[in-house]
Design a protein around this motif. Sequence first.
Motif, PDB file in Angstrom:
ATOM      1  N   TYR A 155     -19.129  86.732  21.307  1.00  0.00           N
ATOM      2  CA  TYR A 155     -17.972  85.960  20.847  1.00  0.00           C
ATOM      3  C   TYR A 155     -18.363  85.167  19.598  1.00  0.00           C
ATOM      4  N   VAL A 156     -17.510  85.213  18.575  1.00  0.00           N
ATOM      5  CA  VAL A 156     -17.785  84.481  17.331  1.00  0.00           C
ATOM      6  C   VAL A 156     -16.906  83.238  17.282  1.00  0.00           C
ATOM      7  N   TYR A 157     -17.535  82.060  17.078  1.00  0.00           N
ATOM      8  CA  TYR A 157     -16.754  80.822  16.964  1.00  0.00           C
ATOM      9  C   TYR A 157     -15.920  80.901  15.689  1.00  0.00           C
ATOM     10  N   PRO A 158     -14.595  80.908  15.792  1.00  0.00           N
ATOM     11  CA  PRO A 158     -13.794  81.049  14.573  1.00  0.00           C
ATOM     12  C   PRO A 158     -13.734  79.755  13.774  1.00  0.00           C
ATOM     13  N   ASP A 159     -14.007  78.638  14.413  1.00  0.00           N
ATOM     14  CA  ASP A 159     -13.746  77.349  13.778  1.00  0.00           C
ATOM     15  C   ASP A 159     -14.888  76.378  14.018  1.00  0.00           C
ATOM     16  N   PHE A 160     -16.117  76.805  13.756  1.00  0.00           N
ATOM     17  CA  PHE A 160     -17.274  75.922  13.974  1.00  0.00           C
ATOM     18  C   PHE A 160     -17.052  74.659  13.144  1.00  0.00           C
ATOM     19  N   GLU A 220     -30.614  86.043  29.622  1.00  0.00           N
ATOM     20  CA  GLU A 220     -29.570  86.541  30.516  1.00  0.00           C
ATOM     21  C   GLU A 220     -28.365  87.009  29.694  1.00  0.00           C
ATOM     22  N   GLU A 221     -27.944  86.160  28.769  1.00  0.00           N
ATOM     23  CA  GLU A 221     -26.766  86.492  27.972  1.00  0.00           C
ATOM     24  C   GLU A 221     -27.053  87.659  27.017  1.00  0.00           C
ATOM     25  N   ALA A 222     -28.255  87.648  26.448  1.00  0.00           N
ATOM     26  CA  ALA A 222     -28.623  88.721  25.514  1.00  0.00           C
ATOM     27  C   ALA A 222     -28.632  90.074  26.225  1.00  0.00           C
ATOM     28  N   ARG A 223     -29.237  90.101  27.422  1.00  0.00           N
ATOM     29  CA  ARG A 223     -29.315  91.367  28.170  1.00  0.00           C
ATOM     30  C   ARG A 223     -27.927  91.814  28.609  1.00  0.00           C
ATOM     31  N   LYS A 262     -23.640  85.117   9.167  1.00  0.00           N
ATOM     32  CA  LYS A 262     -23.514  83.666   9.244  1.00  0.00           C
ATOM     33  C   LYS A 262     -24.299  83.181  10.464  1.00  0.00           C
ATOM     34  N   PHE A 263     -25.094  82.122  10.276  1.00  0.00           N
ATOM     35  CA  PHE A 263     -25.840  81.587  11.420  1.00  0.00           C
ATOM     36  C   PHE A 263     -25.031  80.468  12.062  1.00  0.00           C
ATOM     37  N   PHE A 264     -25.255  80.250  13.340  1.00  0.00           N
ATOM     38  CA  PHE A 264     -24.609  79.180  14.118  1.00  0.00           C
ATOM     39  C   PHE A 264     -23.169  79.484  14.529  1.00  0.00           C
ATOM     40  N   ASP A 265     -22.677  80.704  14.259  1.00  0.00           N
ATOM     41  CA  ASP A 265     -21.297  80.962  14.671  1.00  0.00           C
ATOM     42  C   ASP A 265     -21.242  81.803  15.944  1.00  0.00           C
ATOM     43  N   GLU A 266     -22.394  81.999  16.566  1.00  0.00           N
ATOM     44  CA  GLU A 266     -22.424  82.675  17.860  1.00  0.00           C
ATOM     45  C   GLU A 266     -23.371  81.904  18.770  1.00  0.00           C
ATOM     46  N   LYS A 267     -23.044  81.857  20.039  1.00  0.00           N
ATOM     47  CA  LYS A 267     -23.778  80.997  20.969  1.00  0.00           C
ATOM     48  C   LYS A 267     -25.283  81.302  20.981  1.00  0.00           C
ATOM     49  N   LEU A 268     -25.636  82.591  20.974  1.00  0.00           N
ATOM     50  CA  LEU A 268     -27.058  82.916  21.078  1.00  0.00           C
ATOM     51  C   LEU A 268     -27.852  82.461  19.860  1.00  0.00           C
ATOM     52  N   LEU A 294     -33.477  88.375  19.284  1.00  0.00           N
ATOM     53  CA  LEU A 294     -32.470  88.076  18.259  1.00  0.00           C
ATOM     54  C   LEU A 294     -32.401  89.236  17.255  1.00  0.00           C
ATOM     55  N   ASP A 295     -33.567  89.685  16.809  1.00  0.00           N
ATOM     56  CA  ASP A 295     -33.617  90.793  15.843  1.00  0.00           C
ATOM     57  C   ASP A 295     -33.008  92.065  16.431  1.00  0.00           C
TER      58      ASP A 295
END
Length: 183
Positions: free
Chosen positions: A163-168, A150-153, A100-106, A87-88
């Motif tokens: 991808y950033v969730y525009p409307d969490f 997998e997604e991070a790599r 902002k936390f929680f606006d991206e899947k990872l 993550l870092d």
Amino acid sequence: MSGAGTVLTSHDVTERLAWESQAPLTIRPSDFKPFPAKTNHVTERNKMKEVCKQCHGKVWVDDHFVKMDKVMIEYNDVYFKPAKKMLDDLYAKGLLDNTKFFDEKLEVEYYELWHHEGRRARFGAAMMAPDYAWWHGFYECKKRYNGYMEEARHLIETNKKAYVYPDFPNATGDTTRPKALFP
Ligand code: HEC
């Protein structure tokens, strides 16, 4: 908490605990920054063992805590630390946005790894619930960890921003006091 044997009744719920197993990284209760316990983990572990020994033999009790300690350390080293490092790294590379936390899947996956199955694995081992420790715990940790990595790599290999969730939904940060809906 009730007393047992030489262990006295107490209102201090940080007593008898050797680990802060609800925290993202399992730490000693005295190192838990939001609410540091004024205890020593060895002293508290011995108090807890004293309670168990009211009913169980020494070997049974010792073995339980050997297993529990191994679970705490394995969770920390095999799952949490590498996930946190990833993550870092993603923040450092700008592939994840850390405003902002929680606006991206990872970010959500990282959170659930420690907060959901990571806790179930640790609590399950502490509370003698093998089904929770394994099927709802470590099994799920493995599954989520693999998907997360997998997604991070993939982001790193393709050098692509997540991808950033525009409307969490309802994650507005609004702290206005709610008004009564029905007078
Ligand atoms: C008041 C008596 C009592 C105390 C105190 C007690 N236990 Fe037990 N424990 C039992 C009994 C009785 C069982 C068997 C329950 C059953 O088979 O349904 C049991 C079962 C267990 C089991 C087996 C669970 C399983 O699913 O096979 C473990 C492990 C255990 N105890 C550990 C501990 C530990 C660790 C402590 C202290 C934190 C502790 N116990 C405190 C009475 C006690």
